[in-house]
Design a protein around this motif. Structure first.
Motif, PDB file in Angstrom:
ATOM      1  N   LEU A   1       0.922  -1.275  -0.173  1.00 35.10           N
ATOM      2  CA  LEU A   1      -0.175   0.145  -0.455  1.00 35.10           C
ATOM      3  C   LEU A   1       1.302   1.253   0.288  1.00 35.10           C
ATOM      4  O   LEU A   1       2.013   1.485   1.250  1.00 35.10           O
ATOM      5  CB  LEU A   1      -1.057   0.187   1.257  1.00 35.10           C
ATOM      6  N   LEU A   2       1.029   1.926  -0.908  1.00 38.24           N
ATOM      7  CA  LEU A   2       2.153   3.108  -1.672  1.00 38.24           C
ATOM      8  C   LEU A   2       1.204   4.453  -0.139  1.00 38.24           C
ATOM      9  O   LEU A   2       2.229   5.361  -0.112  1.00 38.24           O
ATOM     10  CB  LEU A   2       1.898   3.508  -3.002  1.00 38.24           C
ATOM     11  N   GLY A   3      -0.435   4.645   0.002  1.00 35.63           N
ATOM     12  CA  GLY A   3      -1.017   5.530   0.660  1.00 35.63           C
ATOM     13  C   GLY A   3      -1.417   6.333  -0.198  1.00 35.63           C
ATOM     14  O   GLY A   3      -1.224   6.631  -1.434  1.00 35.63           O
ATOM     15  N   ILE A   4      -1.811   7.681   0.414  1.00 39.40           N
ATOM     16  CA  ILE A   4      -1.956   8.725  -0.250  1.00 39.40           C
ATOM     17  C   ILE A   4      -1.217   9.472  -1.173  1.00 39.40           C
ATOM     18  O   ILE A   4      -0.661   9.439  -0.818  1.00 39.40           O
ATOM     19  CB  ILE A   4      -2.894   9.704   0.768  1.00 39.40           C
ATOM     20  N   PRO A   5      -1.599  10.042  -1.912  1.00 41.24           N
ATOM     21  CA  PRO A   5      -0.238  10.222  -3.675  1.00 41.24           C
ATOM     22  C   PRO A   5       0.190  11.382  -2.886  1.00 41.24           C
ATOM     23  O   PRO A   5      -1.253  12.288  -2.282  1.00 41.24           O
ATOM     24  CB  PRO A   5      -1.524  10.477  -4.223  1.00 41.24           C
ATOM     25  N   HIS A   6       1.263  11.389  -2.919  1.00 44.27           N
ATOM     26  CA  HIS A   6       1.852  13.111  -3.074  1.00 44.27           C
ATOM     27  C   HIS A   6       1.966  13.957  -1.701  1.00 44.27           C
ATOM     28  O   HIS A   6       1.624  15.181  -0.938  1.00 44.27           O
ATOM     29  CB  HIS A   6       1.197  14.317  -3.006  1.00 44.27           C
ATOM     30  N   THR A   7       1.465  12.487  -0.713  1.00 47.74           N
ATOM     31  CA  THR A   7       1.547  12.854   1.184  1.00 47.74           C
ATOM     32  C   THR A   7       3.133  12.259   1.972  1.00 47.74           C
ATOM     33  O   THR A   7       3.046  12.210   2.955  1.00 47.74           O
ATOM     34  CB  THR A   7       0.838  12.628   1.819  1.00 47.74           C
ATOM     35  N   GLU A   8       4.196  12.051   1.304  1.00 49.47           N
ATOM     36  CA  GLU A   8       5.521  11.238   2.011  1.00 49.47           C
ATOM     37  C   GLU A   8       5.954  12.286   2.473  1.00 49.47           C
ATOM     38  O   GLU A   8       6.636  11.734   3.880  1.00 49.47           O
ATOM     39  CB  GLU A   8       5.929  10.896   0.493  1.00 49.47           C
ATOM     40  N   ASP A   9       6.224  13.687   2.893  1.00 48.36           N
ATOM     41  CA  ASP A   9       6.293  14.085   3.307  1.00 48.36           C
ATOM     42  C   ASP A   9       5.127  14.433   5.022  1.00 48.36           C
ATOM     43  O   ASP A   9       6.285  15.197   5.395  1.00 48.36           O
ATOM     44  CB  ASP A   9       7.070  15.465   2.679  1.00 48.36           C
ATOM     45  N   LEU A  10       4.352  13.875   4.907  1.00 50.51           N
ATOM     46  CA  LEU A  10       3.565  14.050   6.240  1.00 50.51           C
ATOM     47  C   LEU A  10       2.859  13.590   6.821  1.00 50.51           C
ATOM     48  O   LEU A  10       1.591  13.160   7.110  1.00 50.51           O
ATOM     49  CB  LEU A  10       1.967  15.230   4.651  1.00 50.51           C
ATOM     50  N   GLN A  11       3.554  12.048   7.007  1.00 52.60           N
ATOM     51  CA  GLN A  11       3.261  10.925   7.356  1.00 52.60           C
ATOM     52  C   GLN A  11       3.060  11.302   9.298  1.00 52.60           C
ATOM     53  O   GLN A  11       1.896  10.524   9.517  1.00 52.60           O
ATOM     54  CB  GLN A  11       4.424  10.104   7.769  1.00 52.60           C
TER      55      GLN A  11
ATOM     56  N   PRO B   1      -6.656   1.229  10.657  1.00 47.79           N
ATOM     57  CA  PRO B   1      -6.111   0.247  11.581  1.00 47.79           C
ATOM     58  C   PRO B   1      -4.621   0.284  11.019  1.00 47.79           C
ATOM     59  O   PRO B   1      -3.036   0.647  11.341  1.00 47.79           O
ATOM     60  CB  PRO B   1      -6.415  -1.014  12.508  1.00 47.79           C
ATOM     61  N   LYS B   2      -5.079   0.041   9.441  1.00 40.72           N
ATOM     62  CA  LYS B   2      -3.291  -0.559   8.890  1.00 40.72           C
ATOM     63  C   LYS B   2      -3.197   0.341   8.131  1.00 40.72           C
ATOM     64  O   LYS B   2      -1.669   0.859   8.041  1.00 40.72           O
ATOM     65  CB  LYS B   2      -3.696  -1.487   7.318  1.00 40.72           C
TER      66      LYS B   2
ATOM     67  N   LEU C   1       2.161   4.759   9.162  1.00 37.41           N
ATOM     68  CA  LEU C   1       1.962   5.926   8.827  1.00 37.41           C
ATOM     69  C   LEU C   1       2.709   6.316  10.582  1.00 37.41           C
ATOM     70  O   LEU C   1       3.570   7.216  10.075  1.00 37.41           O
ATOM     71  CB  LEU C   1       0.312   6.959   9.514  1.00 37.41           C
ATOM     72  N   SER C   2       3.312   4.903  11.140  1.00 36.60           N
ATOM     73  CA  SER C   2       3.766   5.059  12.269  1.00 36.60           C
ATOM     74  C   SER C   2       4.749   4.544  12.070  1.00 36.60           C
ATOM     75  O   SER C   2       5.967   4.195  12.473  1.00 36.60           O
ATOM     76  CB  SER C   2       3.068   4.448  13.612  1.00 36.60           C
ATOM     77  N   GLY C   3       5.514   4.109  10.559  1.00 36.90           N
ATOM     78  CA  GLY C   3       6.676   3.202   9.956  1.00 36.90           C
ATOM     79  C   GLY C   3       6.723   1.923  10.239  1.00 36.90           C
ATOM     80  O   GLY C   3       7.278   1.382  10.165  1.00 36.90           O
ATOM     81  N   HIS C   4       5.872   1.418  10.172  1.00 31.63           N
ATOM     82  CA  HIS C   4       5.930  -0.183  10.244  1.00 31.63           C
ATOM     83  C   HIS C   4       5.501  -0.653   8.885  1.00 31.63           C
ATOM     84  O   HIS C   4       5.173   0.176   7.489  1.00 31.63           O
ATOM     85  CB  HIS C   4       4.269  -0.373  11.148  1.00 31.63           C
ATOM     86  N   SER C   5       5.474  -2.036   8.725  1.00 30.55           N
ATOM     87  CA  SER C   5       5.056  -2.003   6.891  1.00 30.55           C
ATOM     88  C   SER C   5       3.894  -2.143   7.025  1.00 30.55           C
ATOM     89  O   SER C   5       3.475  -1.932   6.832  1.00 30.55           O
ATOM     90  CB  SER C   5       5.462  -3.749   7.147  1.00 30.55           C
ATOM     91  N   ARG C   6       4.078  -1.555   5.079  1.00 30.63           N
ATOM     92  CA  ARG C   6       2.978  -1.237   3.842  1.00 30.63           C
ATOM     93  C   ARG C   6       2.729  -2.527   3.395  1.00 30.63           C
ATOM     94  O   ARG C   6       1.656  -1.916   2.931  1.00 30.63           O
ATOM     95  CB  ARG C   6       3.363  -0.632   3.102  1.00 30.63           C
ATOM     96  N   ALA C   7       2.724  -3.845   3.320  1.00 34.46           N
ATOM     97  CA  ALA C   7       2.469  -4.875   3.187  1.00 34.46           C
ATOM     98  C   ALA C   7       1.096  -5.433   3.692  1.00 34.46           C
ATOM     99  O   ALA C   7       1.102  -5.086   4.829  1.00 34.46           O
ATOM    100  CB  ALA C   7       3.793  -6.426   2.869  1.00 34.46           C
TER     101      ALA C   7
END
Length: 313
Positions: free
Chosen positions: A14-24, A79-80, A85-91
């Motif tokens: 899961l790559l997350g919300i696009p264009h928010t890499e610096d806002l985790q 939850p995932k 977002l807290s640094g755990h695996s995105r898998a």
């Protein structure tokens, strides 16, 4: 050969919300706050309804079910999302992705049917007040509540089977923060144009049909209210429907923007989806309690059982 291709991908990223890499860190704090307030608000509504005998009516029975689903609905993806977002695996495993998609659409479709039933309840209460208790009997309410879950389950099974009967044999990076139909179809190792059309019709037809039924109910409701001679009577009748109408608008706007737009926009979809997944379930308890004296009175008894309020100490 097809079965082998399908078994190649065993997990997705899961790559997350696009264009928010610096806002985790900011997003984690914001979404965790939304999630906690959602759980607390809906649990309070449940407690207020369950503990007050005056609220044991059909309208509050359906509101109780809505609060239960508003607790589980954001719990499908939040939850995932909070974990990575807290640094755990995105898998996320293949089975986990299937479960996310199924439960997201099961809970979402059930809520859609539930809003339709709640509109019908208000229609009977205002247009046929003398027959309300006989039409909306305990048995009728139980059947309507069970029917919303049954039809929601059927719709979710169809959409999940439609999505995961495709082979997934190559890229496994989901350009989103949870597994949903549009992003999963992009990863399939097959032509998805026909399935996209079928999915578009299936996803669009169900909420559109429900919306038409809601519109029909409220057209009759408005006509009946306008026949009331006293201004106070009209005001009270409108006030009982205003909360439901607000909740319907908050529920349907994201659905239209996400699934019925001709050219998908990943960032817009993610933003609107967060509104649908977290903000709307968080606002529903406020919408249904702020203008409802009975709910507010019951909430006071739940929060302050000894009979004093803040400021009286």
């Amino acid at each position: 050969m097809v079965m082998r291709n399908r078994s190649v991908v065993t997990e997705f990223i899961l790559l997350g919300i696009p264009h928010t890499e610096d806002l985790q860190a900011l997003l984690f704090t914001l979404f965790l706050s939304f999630y906690i307030f959602t759980l607390m608000g809906n649990l309070l509504i449940l407690l207020a309804i369950v503990t007050s005998a005056r609220l044991h009516t059909p309208m509050y029975f359906f509101l109780c079910k809505l609060s239960v689903f508003d607790i589980f609905f954001p719990s499908v993806s939040s939850p995932k999302m909070l974990l990575y977002l807290s640094g755990h695996s995105r898998a996320i495993s293949y089975a986990g992705c299937v479960c996310q998609l199924f439960f997201y659409h099961f809970l979402g479709c059930t809520e859609c049917f539930l809003y339709t039933v709640m509109a019908y309840d208000r229609f009977v209460a205002i247009c046929y007040p003398l027959r309300y208790s006989s039409i909306m009997s305990a048995r009728a309410c139980a059947l309507l509540a069970a029917g919303t879950s049954l039809f929601g389950c059927v719709q979710a099974i169809f959409l999940t089977a439609l999505t995961f009967q495709l082979p997934y044999c190559g890229p496994n990076e989901v350009d989103y923060y949870f597994c949903d139909i549009p992003v999963m179809l992009k990863l399939a190792c097959a032509d998805t144009s026909a399935l996209e059309m079928v999915g578009f019709i299936a996803v669009g037809l169900m909420p559109f049909s429900c919306f038409l039924l809601i519109l029909t109910s409220y057209s009759r409701i408005v006509y009946s209210i306008l026949q009331i001679r006293s201004a106070e009577g009209r005001r009270r009748a409108f006030s009982t429907c205003s909360a439901h109408l607000t909740a319907i608008l908050l529920f349907y706007m994201p659905v239209v923007l996400i699934y019925l737009q001709p050219t998908p926009n990943p960032w817009l979809n993610a933003t609107v989806q967060v509104l649908n997944n977290l903000v709307t379930p968080m606002l529903n308890p406020l919408i249904y309690s702020l203008r409802n004296k009975e709910v507010k009175s019951s909430l006071r008894r739940v929060l302050y059982p000894r009979g004093f309020l803040p400021g009286q100490l």
